[in-house]
Motif scaffolding. Sequence first.
Motif, short mmCIF file in Angstrom:
data_model
loop_
_atom_site.label_atom_id
_atom_site.label_comp_id
_atom_site.label_asym_id
_atom_site.label_seq_id
_atom_site.Cartn_x
_atom_site.Cartn_y
_atom_site.Cartn_z
N UNK A 92 0.84 -1.12 0.03
CA UNK A 92 0.01 0.13 0.04
C UNK A 92 0.84 1.20 0.07
N UNK A 93 0.58 2.28 -0.82
CA UNK A 93 1.44 3.49 -0.93
C UNK A 93 0.15 4.65 -0.62
N UNK A 94 0.26 5.43 0.48
CA UNK A 94 -0.56 6.53 0.66
C UNK A 94 -0.17 7.66 0.42
N UNK A 95 -0.86 8.53 -0.46
CA UNK A 95 -0.50 9.84 -0.73
C UNK A 95 -1.21 10.91 0.64
N UNK A 96 -0.46 11.25 1.24
CA UNK A 96 -0.93 12.12 2.43
C UNK A 96 -0.58 13.65 2.17
N UNK A 97 -1.08 14.49 3.45
CA UNK A 97 -0.86 15.88 3.25
C UNK A 97 0.33 16.10 4.43
N UNK A 98 1.08 16.99 4.24
CA UNK A 98 2.22 17.42 4.88
C UNK A 98 1.53 18.44 6.11
N UNK A 99 1.47 18.16 7.35
CA UNK A 99 1.05 19.00 8.16
C UNK A 99 -0.34 18.96 8.64
N UNK A 152 6.24 28.31 1.45
CA UNK A 152 5.83 27.04 0.82
C UNK A 152 6.92 26.39 0.21
N UNK A 153 7.38 25.01 0.35
CA UNK A 153 8.09 24.29 -0.23
C UNK A 153 7.37 23.62 -1.41
N UNK A 154 6.90 24.35 -2.52
CA UNK A 154 5.78 23.83 -3.39
C UNK A 154 6.56 22.72 -4.08
N UNK A 155 5.78 21.68 -4.49
CA UNK A 155 6.21 20.35 -4.89
C UNK A 155 5.63 19.95 -6.21
N UNK A 156 6.45 19.33 -7.14
CA UNK A 156 5.90 18.95 -8.39
C UNK A 156 5.09 17.70 -8.24
N UNK A 157 4.19 17.62 -8.90
CA UNK A 157 3.12 16.58 -8.88
C UNK A 157 4.18 15.23 -9.59
N UNK A 158 4.86 15.61 -10.64
CA UNK A 158 5.75 14.73 -11.29
C UNK A 158 6.57 14.04 -10.25
N UNK A 159 7.16 14.56 -9.24
CA UNK A 159 7.86 14.15 -8.40
C UNK A 159 7.18 13.21 -7.58
N UNK A 160 6.03 13.38 -7.18
CA UNK A 160 5.18 12.55 -6.34
C UNK A 160 4.95 11.18 -7.02
N UNK A 161 4.62 11.53 -8.40
CA UNK A 161 4.32 10.24 -9.21
C UNK A 161 5.65 9.24 -9.35
N UNK A 242 5.62 23.96 8.56
CA UNK A 242 5.51 23.35 7.22
C UNK A 242 6.32 24.02 6.15
N UNK A 243 7.10 24.99 6.30
CA UNK A 243 7.90 25.95 5.43
C UNK A 243 9.29 25.35 4.96
N UNK A 244 9.64 24.54 5.78
CA UNK A 244 11.10 23.99 5.48
C UNK A 244 11.31 22.85 4.44
N UNK A 245 11.89 23.04 3.38
CA UNK A 245 12.06 21.91 2.48
C UNK A 245 12.95 20.75 3.23
N UNK A 246 12.42 19.58 2.72
CA UNK A 246 13.04 18.47 3.21
C UNK A 246 14.06 17.78 2.03
N UNK A 247 14.61 16.75 2.08
CA UNK A 247 15.47 15.88 1.08
C UNK A 247 14.90 14.71 0.88
#
Length: 274
Positions: A92-99, A152-161, A242-247
């Motif tokens: 199972x792979x769950x897409x969840x929201x940060x914060x 906000x460390x905006x994220x590309x949907x392509x990276x999520x995919x 929730x504004x700090x970028x992660x790696x």
Amino acid sequence: MMMQDTILILGGNGKTGKRVAERLARTGFPMRIGSRTGTPAFDWEDRSTWESALKGVGSIYISYYPDLAVPGAVDAVTALAQLAVAQRVTRLVLLAGRGEPEAELAEQAVLASGAEATILRASWFNQNFSEGNFIELVLSGDVTLPAGNVPVPFLAADDIADAAVAALTEPGHAGKTYDLTGPRSLTFREAVEEIAKASGRDIRYTPISLEAFDALLVGQQVPSDVVWLLKYLFSEVLTEGNGRPGDSVREVLGRDAKDFRTYAKAAAAAGAWG
């Protein structure tokens, strides 16, 4: 994971789900889109559809629409995870929201299900400006939102995919929670400036209060559930914490996350704000 195991993509017509489906199609993994119009159908609000949709499935990408914060979402995801394991789904792979506290409850349920579970905890999507709730504001030339100057460390949907496909098809991701973000944080004003520059259009950002935003949405006859969700996101999820970028994108994919400027240029070139 064996190649013959079907991957069920819930939310397969959404921003990330359709990208996951496109990538799996290119790699040759058998997949099935879980939707009300699918064959067999899958409907979050009709649990009688779930069992048939899970037949022959080895893993599931779980994206709950519209958001895990809405009432009933945690119960639905918990029930689905339990049924999936009973049906011998192994991953199972769950897409969840940060914060999002509610999303964390769904995460816990999936991790405790007994399946090989991976959590993709995502920041705000870049694509909200080109495929989601903010596109009409961008097209109007005035992005009026109660976002202040919160980064906000905006994220590309392509990276999520890409991360989802890795978790669905590769070993080594079971039990992991990945905090996915873009490589740098921008305020909404800075994000809109990037879009204006990339598109060559006169677009500005206008900050307003949450109360004024509520009145604006109601005046535009936005559905009440959408009003509730947007207010929740701007009041509870949009925080300095929730504004700090992660790696984690690099951890999963071995490369840097895509930058917002790269996204804006590509979206403009594709005619997103034509």
